[in-house]
Design an enzyme around this catalytic site. Structure first.
Site, PDB file in Angstrom:
ATOM      1  N   GLU A 112       0.816  -1.199   0.000  1.00  9.22           N
ATOM      2  CA  GLU A 112       0.000   0.000   0.000  1.00  9.22           C
ATOM      3  C   GLU A 112       0.860   1.263   0.000  1.00  9.22           C
ATOM      4  O   GLU A 112       1.951   1.290   0.566  1.00  9.22           O
ATOM      5  CB  GLU A 112      -0.947  -0.011   1.208  1.00  9.22           C
ATOM      6  N   CYS A 125       3.457   8.576   1.258  1.00 10.03           N
ATOM      7  CA  CYS A 125       3.951   7.619   2.247  1.00 10.03           C
ATOM      8  C   CYS A 125       4.149   6.294   1.527  1.00 10.03           C
ATOM      9  O   CYS A 125       3.187   5.650   1.111  1.00 10.03           O
ATOM     10  CB  CYS A 125       2.927   7.505   3.375  1.00 10.03           C
ATOM     11  N   CYS A 136       6.193  -5.295  15.721  1.00  6.55           N
ATOM     12  CA  CYS A 136       5.785  -4.304  16.715  1.00  6.55           C
ATOM     13  C   CYS A 136       4.328  -4.599  17.085  1.00  6.55           C
ATOM     14  O   CYS A 136       3.487  -4.808  16.203  1.00  6.55           O
ATOM     15  CB  CYS A 136       5.927  -2.883  16.164  1.00  6.55           C
ATOM     16  N   CYS A 359      -1.430   5.848   9.939  1.00  5.83           N
ATOM     17  CA  CYS A 359      -0.207   5.176  10.403  1.00  5.83           C
ATOM     18  C   CYS A 359      -0.549   3.848  11.049  1.00  5.83           C
ATOM     19  O   CYS A 359      -1.423   3.765  11.904  1.00  5.83           O
ATOM     20  CB  CYS A 359       0.505   5.995  11.481  1.00  5.83           C
TER      21      CYS A 359
HETATM   22  N1  SAH Z   1       9.303   0.350  10.159  1.00  6.59           N
HETATM   23  C1  SAH Z   1       9.476   1.774  10.127  1.00  6.59           C
HETATM   24  C2  SAH Z   1       8.532   2.416   9.163  1.00  6.59           C
HETATM   25  C3  SAH Z   1       7.071   2.446   9.598  1.00  6.59           C
HETATM   26  S1  SAH Z   1       6.666   4.093   9.839  1.00  6.59           S
HETATM   27  C4  SAH Z   1       9.340   2.326  11.532  1.00  6.59           C
HETATM   28  O1  SAH Z   1       9.044   1.547  12.424  1.00  6.59           O
HETATM   29  O2  SAH Z   1       9.616   3.495  11.759  1.00  6.59           O
HETATM   30  C5  SAH Z   1       5.116   4.038  10.522  1.00  6.59           C
HETATM   31  C6  SAH Z   1       5.018   4.737  11.862  1.00  6.59           C
HETATM   32  O3  SAH Z   1       3.690   4.497  12.378  1.00  6.59           O
HETATM   33  C7  SAH Z   1       5.989   4.158  12.864  1.00  6.59           C
HETATM   34  O4  SAH Z   1       6.400   5.130  13.782  1.00  6.59           O
HETATM   35  C8  SAH Z   1       5.117   3.135  13.547  1.00  6.59           C
HETATM   36  O5  SAH Z   1       5.636   2.751  14.766  1.00  6.59           O
HETATM   37  C9  SAH Z   1       3.810   3.886  13.646  1.00  6.59           C
HETATM   38  N2  SAH Z   1       2.664   2.988  13.858  1.00  6.59           N
HETATM   39  C10 SAH Z   1       2.591   1.673  13.645  1.00  6.59           C
HETATM   40  N3  SAH Z   1       1.380   1.201  13.986  1.00  6.59           N
HETATM   41  C11 SAH Z   1       0.662   2.254  14.409  1.00  6.59           C
HETATM   42  C12 SAH Z   1      -0.690   2.410  14.846  1.00  6.59           C
HETATM   43  N4  SAH Z   1      -1.523   1.368  14.901  1.00  6.59           N
HETATM   44  N5  SAH Z   1      -1.095   3.639  15.192  1.00  6.59           N
HETATM   45  C13 SAH Z   1      -0.263   4.698  15.094  1.00  6.59           C
HETATM   46  N6  SAH Z   1       1.014   4.611  14.667  1.00  6.59           N
HETATM   47  C14 SAH Z   1       1.470   3.399  14.335  1.00  6.59           C
END
Ligand code: SAH
Length: 387
Positions: A112, A125, A136, A359
């Site tokens: 996506e 993005c 995570c 996000c």
């Molecule tokens: N793997 C990289 C790129 C992903 S960026 C990283 O971890 O930075 C996407 C961002 O959104 C990251 O900061 C991630 O931790 C955050 N994110 C992931 N799941 C989320 C959620 N359910 N709600 C809000 N932010 C989230």
């Protein structure tokens, strides 16, 4: 339930007209790659600049339209090369203008990409992997498991597609002014392909974006941060999410390999080598988990002395998550502690929620290699859902 205001935009399947062949895809080749390619054809290096412009600025896929190449070269290219973006499976627009594309990258997998329009800029993005291996606990991409790294052409192809759909070739006006590698995947675990795509984003004959308009977000792959600093120092964002190793081990399991102390040391090295830019620390706001005033104070102490800004991200829920978003008052109180400590802090506006484009909501369609095992393990870990 149909989301109010969200709708399908372009016809599925656009941009793909023939099956993948054995031809070289010029989409992912930067200047050096194209020069080498033209070298093998006995052509001069300046062909690289010409083709970069055709592909990335005019977004021409048909070699016959590349009028500053000789006829013989054009037919040679048509025979052995192609310019192939990923295939659009769906194109959806949120009520707030956010647009999300589901893109097929091979028979079994889709990724996506999201475009977020704002008054003074438009941010794309982009994804860097098919799924993600980091697990995570608060991220829906993790639930999909991991399949493979994207190639450079598949990463830059996301920008190519967005620009093609949003911009008119050759016009000064740009719809995509910024790119963030914050889609699916961990970009620093796919270093070479990501660096190749970053080169094209920055390349004057391609997209010509300034470094500060291109942001790579990492969960904290320490050696990757150092490598990026030497190779292609774009703006750095770090997904911190917790002020201590105990909690971060839980939320971002990668922390067990690269704990906070080592991660922040790498950030200090990055900042020293690239003194003009602040590093962004992302912090997802999880109700009752990481959002107390004490945790805010601990975070402020941790980031003291770093050229840091903090991006608070209200948690975006997805099916079967065990977390809830912190209430607004709690997010504001957390922010105020950081502001009082002198840290630039903003709360990220949630965009595109009605089309699952916010996000952590990007899921794609991943043929995960070990997803079933992982899901079972996750189910076993999950506490009783609150009533
Ligand atoms: N793997 C990289 C790129 C992903 S960026 C990283 O971890 O930075 C996407 C961002 O959104 C990251 O900061 C991630 O931790 C955050 N994110 C992931 N799941 C989320 C959620 N359910 N709600 C809000 N932010 C989230």
């Amino acid at each position: 339930m149909m989301n109010k205001g969200a709708f399908e935009v372009a016809a599925p399947g656009s941009f793909i007209d023939e099956p993948a062949g054995e031809r070289v895809n010029l989409m992912g080749l930067g200047r050096a790659g194209l020069e080498a390619f033209f070298g093998t054809l006995g052509e001069k290096p300046f062909r690289a600049s010409q083709v970069l412009k055709w592909v990335h600025q005019f977004r021409v896929r048909d070699f016959d339209a590349m009028t500053n190449l000789g006829k013989a070269l054009r037919s040679k290219l048509a025979e052995i090369a192609e310019i192939r973006p990923p295939e659009i499976v769906s194109d959806r627009m949120s009520a707030d203008g956010t647009r999300k594309w589901l893109l097929r990258v091979d028979a079994g997998n889709c990724i996506e990409t999201v475009f977020i329009p704002e008054e003074s800029r438009g941010t794309l993005c982009a994804s860097s992997q098919v799924g993600c291996a980091l697990n995570c606990t608060f991220c829906s991409t993790a639930q999909q498991g991991f399949n493979r790294n994207l190639r450079s052409d598949e990463i830059i192809g996301q920008l190519w597609l967005a620009a093609s759909l949003l911009e008119r070739p050759g016009r000064e006006h740009r719809a995509v002014t910024n790119v963030v590698l914050m889609g699916m995947g961990e970009p620093l675990l796919n270093f070479e392909s990501v660096a190749g795509a970053l080169d094209l984003m920055l390349e004057d004959f391609a997209y010509g974006l300034a470094r500060r308009r291109v942001t790579l977000s990492t969960a904290g792959v320490v050696p990757g941060i150092d490598r990026l600093s030497g190779r292609c120092p774009v703006s750095l964002a770090v997904s911190l999410h917790a002020p201590d190793d105990g909690l971060r081990n839980e939320l971002v399991p990668l922390n067990k390999s690269y704990p906070i102390g080592e991660l922040l040391a790498a950030c200090r090295r990055y900042a020293a080598a690239n003194p003009k830019e602040k590093i962004t620390f992302e912090y997802v706001m999880l109700d009752g988990v990481n959002d107390s005033p004490d945790q805010a104070r601990a975070l402020a102490r941790l980031l003291g002395g770093l050229p840091a800004k903090v991006n608070l991200i209200p948690f975006n829920p997805f099916p079967e998550t065990r977390y809830r978003r912190s209430p607004q008052a709690r997010i504001d109180a957390f922010r105020d502690v950081l502001l009082r400590a002198g840290l630039v802090t903003i709360t990220r506006k949630t965009r595109g929620e009605d089309i699952d484009a916010a996000c952590g909501q990007l899921a794609g369609r991943v043929q995960a290699r070990a997803a079933r095992v992982r899901r079972k393990q996750a189910a076993a870990r999950r506490p009783e859902a609150p009533a």
